[in-house]
Design an enzyme around this catalytic site. Structure first.
Site, mmCIF file in Angstrom:
data_model
loop_
_atom_site.group_PDB
_atom_site.id
_atom_site.type_symbol
_atom_site.label_atom_id
_atom_site.label_comp_id
_atom_site.label_asym_id
_atom_site.label_seq_id
_atom_site.Cartn_x
_atom_site.Cartn_y
_atom_site.Cartn_z
ATOM 1 N N ASP A 295 0.422 -1.050 0.221
ATOM 2 C CA ASP A 295 -0.042 0.096 -0.454
ATOM 3 C C ASP A 295 0.576 1.273 -0.057
ATOM 4 O O ASP A 295 1.959 1.721 1.183
ATOM 5 C CB ASP A 295 -0.541 -0.234 1.094
ATOM 6 C CG ASP A 295 -2.101 0.891 1.252
ATOM 7 O OD1 ASP A 295 -2.366 2.008 -0.010
ATOM 8 O OD2 ASP A 295 -3.210 0.752 1.692
ATOM 9 N N LYS A 344 -8.452 -1.513 3.595
ATOM 10 C CA LYS A 344 -7.304 -0.016 3.188
ATOM 11 C C LYS A 344 -7.471 0.380 4.711
ATOM 12 O O LYS A 344 -6.779 0.590 5.595
ATOM 13 C CB LYS A 344 -8.043 0.882 2.551
ATOM 14 C CG LYS A 344 -7.820 2.690 3.003
ATOM 15 C CD LYS A 344 -6.825 2.340 2.432
ATOM 16 C CE LYS A 344 -6.427 2.365 0.506
ATOM 17 N NZ LYS A 344 -5.363 3.047 0.119
ATOM 18 N N LYS A 385 -8.887 14.159 -2.857
ATOM 19 C CA LYS A 385 -8.830 13.858 -1.466
ATOM 20 C C LYS A 385 -8.712 14.448 -0.125
ATOM 21 O O LYS A 385 -7.684 15.410 -0.587
ATOM 22 C CB LYS A 385 -7.964 12.160 -1.333
ATOM 23 C CG LYS A 385 -7.908 11.638 -0.607
ATOM 24 C CD LYS A 385 -6.645 10.595 -0.208
ATOM 25 C CE LYS A 385 -7.171 10.185 1.253
ATOM 26 N NZ LYS A 385 -5.867 8.398 2.007
ATOM 27 N N LYS A 459 2.309 1.546 3.525
ATOM 28 C CA LYS A 459 2.070 1.799 4.872
ATOM 29 C C LYS A 459 1.723 0.708 5.616
ATOM 30 O O LYS A 459 2.043 0.927 6.808
ATOM 31 C CB LYS A 459 -0.076 2.298 4.088
ATOM 32 C CG LYS A 459 0.079 3.528 3.962
ATOM 33 C CD LYS A 459 -2.296 3.229 3.633
ATOM 34 C CE LYS A 459 -2.122 4.603 2.689
ATOM 35 N NZ LYS A 459 -2.050 4.839 1.727
#
Length: 525
Positions: A295, A344, A385, A459
């Site tokens: 990620d 996520k 975002k 991540k």
């Protein structure tokens, strides 16, 4: 410009940069009333191949926002494009890339781009290909993404409209129902047939462009998590058998990774799903092929890893972390489904764990902050975002400190430089070997196939079994920089700068007070 270190510990040959290096580290063990510490030194020799390969990159999800933006950025930078904005002319650049737009300190007032420490692939020389479930050509995909301004999209159109994604693996069970409408470029056949087709695509791409190496990177939308099933994906042998038997619960991303590893290609996972099931990791280790993930760590999570590190290291106790995200691109659309959102949520939530565990003064064993992550699909905001975070921390004597942060970022323009860095650094680290210096029969060995050194860009860092996970952003970057420094023959950057603090290490000129200060003091008398 390449950094050249004049040292008896560094040798430059036509083929290699060879560096002798004393690696010092510590082992410690807690006892009843003390901590027993051993300091250890390993004398190592690093060897880095100087020849940079002709490198190809195959993107899974090539026609998505990230893939189209990355391809457009490569072309724009190669052509040195400039376009008009409301604030004037804008030149193509790689801002946001640690390899292309960050520097490292060599000495006082001497900083060089990270890419100058060791020979690294020039982004302008990358060859791009890939797969996508959407048949749109890359020019149409870039227009659909609404990431770049229309004027720039039109300039890029002639360079992108002939680029068309290869047919991709699609399994509705792994993505949201709303993704079905995009799936008009899909591979048919059994899972084994699909793997063979991906392997053939890789080989065709390699031969077409006469490439030395190919790296495969997943930048497609988020999948749901895969169950780890004994006898199915727990070993390399069982995973191979499961693919051959067309076992239903094998994700498309795992099939791509299996195909890439089988062809000896580094595979990087840019989404949060657990692509790297135990059997796949074992396969990579057996074949000594590099894998990395999971990620992309771009905006909100990168800030979180910095902020929590700051708070905990300052002796402040975060007790509540709440993150809201509004996202309007296809990734947000897919994440509106609960199973994909769960993937996520896990990658975003675990980013603070190691920093919390490092401070037993603030946190009791097993104690963690309340950590909530919310993602909502808001079509209007598109690729821009919105991330809103509230950090509540306990401070001295029962007091509280609350930080509220609003972060607006263009998602794909943060992700595209990460794709570049992951590809360039993965290739660079594949050319680095190390051995023990004092052992006569020691042979050079490459880094572990699980490239945890790339954690700075992910991540949920994938690390070798039994290895502690590091999420602190500054430690992750220091890891990359100091390994590159070791290969170059430079000492690690400790930030002690004793040459400016200890009198006998300081030059006479530097240690003397400036004349202007002396005069001022004398006048004060």
């Amino acid at each position: 410009m390449q950094v050249v270190v004049n040292s008896p510990n560094v040798e430059y040959t036509n083929k290699y940069i060879i560096s002798k290096y004393d690696y010092q580290y510590v082992e410690a063990q807690k006892e009843e009333s003390s901590i027993a510490v051993n300091t250890l030194t390993e004398k190592l020799m690093f060897r880095t191949q100087r020849k940079v390969p002709k490198l190809g990159v195959m993107l899974v999800g090539w026609g998505g926002n990230n893939g189209a933006s990355f391809t457009a950025a490569l072309i724009a930078n190669k052509l040195k494009l400039s376009w008009t904005t409301r604030k004037g002319n804008q030149d193509a650049n790689w801002f946001g890339s640690v390899t292309q737009a960050s520097t490292v300190r060599i000495a006082d007032e001497v900083h060089v781009p990270m890419s100058h420490l060791l020979p690294i692939v020039d982004p302008n020389n990358l060859i791009i290909d890939g797969w996508d479930i959407s048949a749109l050509d890359l020019a149409a995909a870039l227009k659909r993404s609404e990431v770049f301004p229309p004027d720039l999209v039109e300039v890029l159109k002639p360079h992108m409209e002939k680029r068309k994604p290869r047919a991709a693996i699609f399994n509705q069970d792994y993505v949201a129902e709303n993704q079905k409408s995009r799936a008009d470029n899909v591979l048919n056949g059994s899972k084994l047939d699909q793997v063979k087709t991906i392997m053939d695509d890789i080989e065709e791409f390699r031969n077409q462009w006469k490439l030395d190496e190919v790296i495969v990177l997943w930048t497609a939308t988020t999948e749901r998590f895969t169950s780890i099933v004994e006898g199915i994906n727990d070993t390399a042998e069982n995973l191979s058998k499961a693919i051959k038997s067309n076992y239903k619960d094998i994700s498309p991303s795992t099939l791509y990774a299996y195909a890439a590893i089988s062809k000896g290609c580094t595979y990087i996972n840019g989404s949060p799903q657990n692509t790297f099931v135990p059997g796949l990791i074992e396969l990579a280790e057996e074949k000594k092929v590099f894998i990395a993930g999971d990620d992309f760590k771009s905006g909100q999570t990168k800030l979180k890893s910095v902020l929590v590190d700051f708070l905990v290291s300052a002796g402040i106790k975060p007790v509540s972390i709440v993150s809201y995200n509004h996202l309007g691109n296809n990734d947000g659309r897919n994440l509106s489904a609960p199973e994909q959102f769960r993937s996520k949520e896990i990658s975003k939530s675990n980013v603070v764990d190691d920093m919390v565990a490092s401070n037993s003064i603030l946190y009791k064993p097993g104690e963690k902050p309340d950590h909530v992550v919310v993602i909502k699909y808001v079509p209007y905001v598109g690729d821009s975002k919105r991330a809103m975070d509230e950090y509540i921390s306990e401070i001295m004597m029962g007091g509280h400190n609350t930080l509220v942060i609003h972060n607006t970022c263009e998602d794909s323009l943060l992700a595209a430089p990460l794709i570049l860095d992951l590809v360039l650094l993965a290739e660079l680290f594949s050319r680095i070997e190390v051995k023990k210096l004092e052992s006569e029969d020691a042979e050079y060995t490459k880094l572990h196939p699980v490239l945890s050194v790339l954690s700075y860009l992910c991540k949920a860092p994938l690390v070798p079994k039994g290895t502690p996970i590091v999420n602190s952003l500054f430690r992750q970057r220091a890891c990359i920089e100091n390994i590159l420094r070791a290969c170059t023959g430079l000492p690690p950057e400790t930030n002690m700068t004793l040459e400016h603090k200890v009198p006998f290490l300081m030059s006479q000129t530097a240690y003397e007070e400036p004349q202007s200060k002396k005069v001022k003091l004398e006048n004060g008398k």
